[in-house]
Write a protein that holds these residues in place. Structure first.
Motif, PDB file in Angstrom:
ATOM      1  N   SER A 105       6.018   2.361  -9.649  1.00 44.43           N
ATOM      2  CA  SER A 105       6.344   1.085  -9.007  1.00 44.43           C
ATOM      3  C   SER A 105       6.110   1.139  -7.503  1.00 44.43           C
ATOM      4  O   SER A 105       5.783   0.124  -6.891  1.00 44.43           O
ATOM      5  N   ALA A 106       6.266   2.322  -6.893  1.00 46.98           N
ATOM      6  CA  ALA A 106       5.933   2.454  -5.465  1.00 46.98           C
ATOM      7  C   ALA A 106       4.429   2.286  -5.269  1.00 46.98           C
ATOM      8  O   ALA A 106       3.964   1.651  -4.315  1.00 46.98           O
ATOM      9  N   MET A 107       3.661   2.861  -6.196  1.00 48.71           N
ATOM     10  CA  MET A 107       2.207   2.763  -6.092  1.00 48.71           C
ATOM     11  C   MET A 107       1.742   1.319  -6.214  1.00 48.71           C
ATOM     12  O   MET A 107       0.853   0.874  -5.489  1.00 48.71           O
ATOM     13  N   SER A 108       2.371   0.577  -7.128  1.00 52.22           N
ATOM     14  CA  SER A 108       1.886  -0.785  -7.377  1.00 52.22           C
ATOM     15  C   SER A 108       2.491  -1.822  -6.450  1.00 52.22           C
ATOM     16  O   SER A 108       1.874  -2.871  -6.213  1.00 52.22           O
ATOM     17  N   HIS A 109       3.679  -1.558  -5.873  1.00 58.58           N
ATOM     18  CA  HIS A 109       4.351  -2.590  -5.098  1.00 58.58           C
ATOM     19  C   HIS A 109       4.525  -2.268  -3.613  1.00 58.58           C
ATOM     20  O   HIS A 109       4.765  -3.172  -2.825  1.00 58.58           O
ATOM     21  N   LEU A 110       4.406  -1.000  -3.234  1.00 54.89           N
ATOM     22  CA  LEU A 110       4.558  -0.641  -1.827  1.00 54.89           C
ATOM     23  C   LEU A 110       3.240  -0.238  -1.174  1.00 54.89           C
ATOM     24  O   LEU A 110       2.946  -0.643  -0.048  1.00 54.89           O
ATOM     25  N   PHE A 111       2.443   0.550  -1.885  1.00 57.50           N
ATOM     26  CA  PHE A 111       1.261   1.130  -1.254  1.00 57.50           C
ATOM     27  C   PHE A 111       0.127   0.149  -0.966  1.00 57.50           C
ATOM     28  O   PHE A 111      -0.599   0.334   0.014  1.00 57.50           O
ATOM     29  N   PRO A 112      -0.102  -0.871  -1.774  1.00 53.84           N
ATOM     30  CA  PRO A 112      -1.207  -1.782  -1.418  1.00 53.84           C
ATOM     31  C   PRO A 112      -1.070  -2.354  -0.012  1.00 53.84           C
ATOM     32  O   PRO A 112      -2.044  -2.362   0.764  1.00 53.84           O
ATOM     33  N   GLY A 113       0.111  -2.823   0.356  1.00 55.14           N
ATOM     34  CA  GLY A 113       0.303  -3.367   1.689  1.00 55.14           C
ATOM     35  C   GLY A 113       0.206  -2.311   2.766  1.00 55.14           C
ATOM     36  O   GLY A 113      -0.338  -2.550   3.851  1.00 55.14           O
ATOM     37  N   ILE A 114       0.713  -1.117   2.471  1.00 54.14           N
ATOM     38  CA  ILE A 114       0.693  -0.035   3.457  1.00 54.14           C
ATOM     39  C   ILE A 114      -0.730   0.423   3.724  1.00 54.14           C
ATOM     40  O   ILE A 114      -1.148   0.616   4.873  1.00 54.14           O
ATOM     41  N   LEU A 115      -1.515   0.601   2.667  1.00 57.98           N
ATOM     42  CA  LEU A 115      -2.900   1.037   2.852  1.00 57.98           C
ATOM     43  C   LEU A 115      -3.720  -0.043   3.548  1.00 57.98           C
ATOM     44  O   LEU A 115      -4.618   0.260   4.336  1.00 57.98           O
ATOM     45  N   SER A 116      -3.417  -1.296   3.286  1.00 60.10           N
ATOM     46  CA  SER A 116      -4.103  -2.386   3.991  1.00 60.10           C
ATOM     47  C   SER A 116      -3.786  -2.345   5.481  1.00 60.10           C
ATOM     48  O   SER A 116      -4.634  -2.643   6.316  1.00 60.10           O
ATOM     49  N   ALA A 117      -2.553  -1.952   5.815  1.00 60.49           N
ATOM     50  CA  ALA A 117      -2.171  -1.842   7.227  1.00 60.49           C
ATOM     51  C   ALA A 117      -2.840  -0.653   7.892  1.00 60.49           C
ATOM     52  O   ALA A 117      -3.184  -0.706   9.079  1.00 60.49           O
ATOM     53  N   LEU A 118      -3.052   0.421   7.143  1.00 60.49           N
ATOM     54  CA  LEU A 118      -3.682   1.611   7.708  1.00 60.49           C
ATOM     55  C   LEU A 118      -5.185   1.461   7.887  1.00 60.49           C
ATOM     56  O   LEU A 118      -5.767   1.980   8.835  1.00 60.49           O
ATOM     57  N   LYS A 119      -5.830   0.742   6.988  1.00 57.10           N
ATOM     58  CA  LYS A 119      -7.291   0.692   6.957  1.00 57.10           C
ATOM     59  C   LYS A 119      -7.926   0.231   8.262  1.00 57.10           C
ATOM     60  O   LYS A 119      -8.873   0.862   8.741  1.00 57.10           O
ATOM     61  N   PRO A 120      -7.450  -0.846   8.890  1.00 57.79           N
ATOM     62  CA  PRO A 120      -8.107  -1.295  10.129  1.00 57.79           C
ATOM     63  C   PRO A 120      -7.966  -0.317  11.288  1.00 57.79           C
ATOM     64  O   PRO A 120      -8.660  -0.439  12.283  1.00 57.79           O
ATOM     65  N   ARG A 121      -7.066   0.664  11.169  1.00 57.16           N
ATOM     66  CA  ARG A 121      -6.844   1.581  12.280  1.00 57.16           C
ATOM     67  C   ARG A 121      -7.877   2.699  12.324  1.00 57.16           C
ATOM     68  O   ARG A 121      -7.901   3.487  13.258  1.00 57.16           O
ATOM     69  N   GLY A 122      -8.697   2.779  11.279  1.00 59.10           N
ATOM     70  CA  GLY A 122      -9.795   3.739  11.293  1.00 59.10           C
ATOM     71  C   GLY A 122      -9.351   5.190  11.312  1.00 59.10           C
ATOM     72  O   GLY A 122      -9.944   6.021  11.988  1.00 59.10           O
ATOM     73  N   ARG A 123      -8.299   5.541  10.580  1.00 61.66           N
ATOM     74  CA  ARG A 123      -7.841   6.918  10.552  1.00 61.66           C
ATOM     75  C   ARG A 123      -8.876   7.806   9.868  1.00 61.66           C
ATOM     76  O   ARG A 123      -9.542   7.399   8.930  1.00 61.66           O
ATOM     77  N   GLY A 124      -8.989   9.040  10.342  1.00 62.01           N
ATOM     78  CA  GLY A 124      -9.989   9.945   9.802  1.00 62.01           C
ATOM     79  C   GLY A 124      -9.631  10.492   8.439  1.00 62.01           C
ATOM     80  O   GLY A 124     -10.508  10.798   7.645  1.00 62.01           O
ATOM     81  N   ALA A 125      -8.342  10.646   8.163  1.00 65.80           N
ATOM     82  CA  ALA A 125      -7.934  11.277   6.916  1.00 65.80           C
ATOM     83  C   ALA A 125      -8.132  10.336   5.734  1.00 65.80           C
ATOM     84  O   ALA A 125      -7.751   9.173   5.779  1.00 65.80           O
ATOM     85  N   ARG A 126      -8.722  10.868   4.677  1.00 61.70           N
ATOM     86  CA  ARG A 126      -8.847  10.120   3.435  1.00 61.70           C
ATOM     87  C   ARG A 126      -7.566  10.320   2.644  1.00 61.70           C
ATOM     88  O   ARG A 126      -7.071  11.446   2.511  1.00 61.70           O
TER      89      ARG A 126
END
Length: 307
Positions: A105-126
């Motif tokens: 449930s964390a994967m489906s309900h928390l992480f989509p928004g979090i990863l969307s927030a991280l993506k524009p920041r251009g972090r090097g780590a995959r």
């Protein structure tokens, strides 16, 4: 020939190649000309072949072997520089890939928004995401299979508990909501009205089932759990179908106003609300910045669920 030429000798050789003369290379390196000449002589002896053609009064000429060595040395030095950059990044807690485990449930309900927030920041780590329940994920943190585990704890004595095997960060408390199926046009059910209904929860010794029994015991009630499942989405489906009443983590129903499907049971004012604690578990030591950033975003995401 030596298995690997001396890097100091190769550095002198490349200075000579770049400058075109022993004297200019010596000036560039801060050596006396005789030291440069000696370095080249030792390198040629180690390689077992002539690298430079020395002609009085003219610039040095590279032999075919010298040209090949210059190309190979340039490649070596570029690779060494890349390695040094990577090593410096690692020492500064920069990583290429972060393996993160989280319950479904964390994967489906928390992480989509979090990863969307991280993506524009251009972090090097995959970030590699792995769905795993808490009990299965803890050994993988210990063994190095996971760098970070997003876990839950229903009761304080449940694992993970504090030990030298991992670092535990509390991300917050996720409310558990007692819900029933939809009742269009009718008032929400009260707790007393649910006691004659069938309940859904985990198996007998699962954390959520033990929390339910402890809570019910404190209230002096005995819910009849007839639909057992460890899958919260299956649990929610049973409730939506009107087959049961049950405690559901708030993240799973946070959007129910937009998509009606369950209704909250009205609890007596004196009944303390239930929750499960959400935790970030990692190995002891300094954590890479990306882990700290993920932890911060998860804390904010949980706050929005509680509000």
């Amino acid at each position: 020939m030596k298995a690997q030429p001396d890097l100091k000798l190769l550095s002198t050789f490349m200075a000579v190649v770049s400058c075109g003369s022993m004297a200019e290379a010596a000036a560039a390196l801060g050596y006396v000309p005789s030291a440069v000449s000696q370095h080249i002589a030792v390198l040629e002896r180690d390689m077992g072949i002539e690298l430079l053609v020395r002609r009085p009064g003219s610039r040095l000429i590279l032999t075919a072997a010298g040209r090949s060595l210059a190309q190979a040395t340039e490649t070596l030095f570029e690779a060494t520089a890349r390695f040094q950059d990577a090593a410096n990044g690692i020492s500064n807690c920069e990583i290429a890939e972060l393996r993160v485990g989280a319950y479904p449930s964390a994967m489906s309900h928390l992480f989509p928004g979090i990863l969307s927030a991280l993506k524009p920041r251009g972090r090097g780590a995959r970030i590699r995401l792995i769905i795993v329940e808490t009990q299965e994920g803890l050994p993988r943190v210990k063994s190095g299979g996971l760098d970070l585990l997003i876990a839950y704890r229903y009761l304080p004595e449940d694992p993970p508990t504090t030990s030298g095997e991992w670092t535990i960060t509390s991300l917050g408390h996720e409310p558990l909501v007692l819900v029933t199926g939809p009742r269009p046009g009718r008032r929400p059910l009260e707790l007393a009205e649910c006691l004659e209904m069938e309940w859904t929860s985990g198996h007998a010794h699962s954390p959520d089932r033990r929390l339910l029994h402890r809570w019910a015991g404190e209230l002096g009630i005995s819910p009849d759990v007839t639909l057992e499942t460890e899958d919260l989405h299956s649990m929610l489906a049973m409730i939506r179908a009107g087959l049961a009443v049950g405690l559901i983590p708030a993240t799973l129903i946070s959007g129910e106003n937009d998509r009606p499907g369950v209704e909250r049971v009205v609890l007596p004012p004196e009944v303390a609300p239930l929750h499960r604690e959400v935790l970030a578990v990692s190995r002891p030591g300094i954590r890479p910045p990306i882990i700290n950033e993920l932890v911060t975003l998860l804390v904010e995401a949980l706050k929005s669920v509680q509000s």
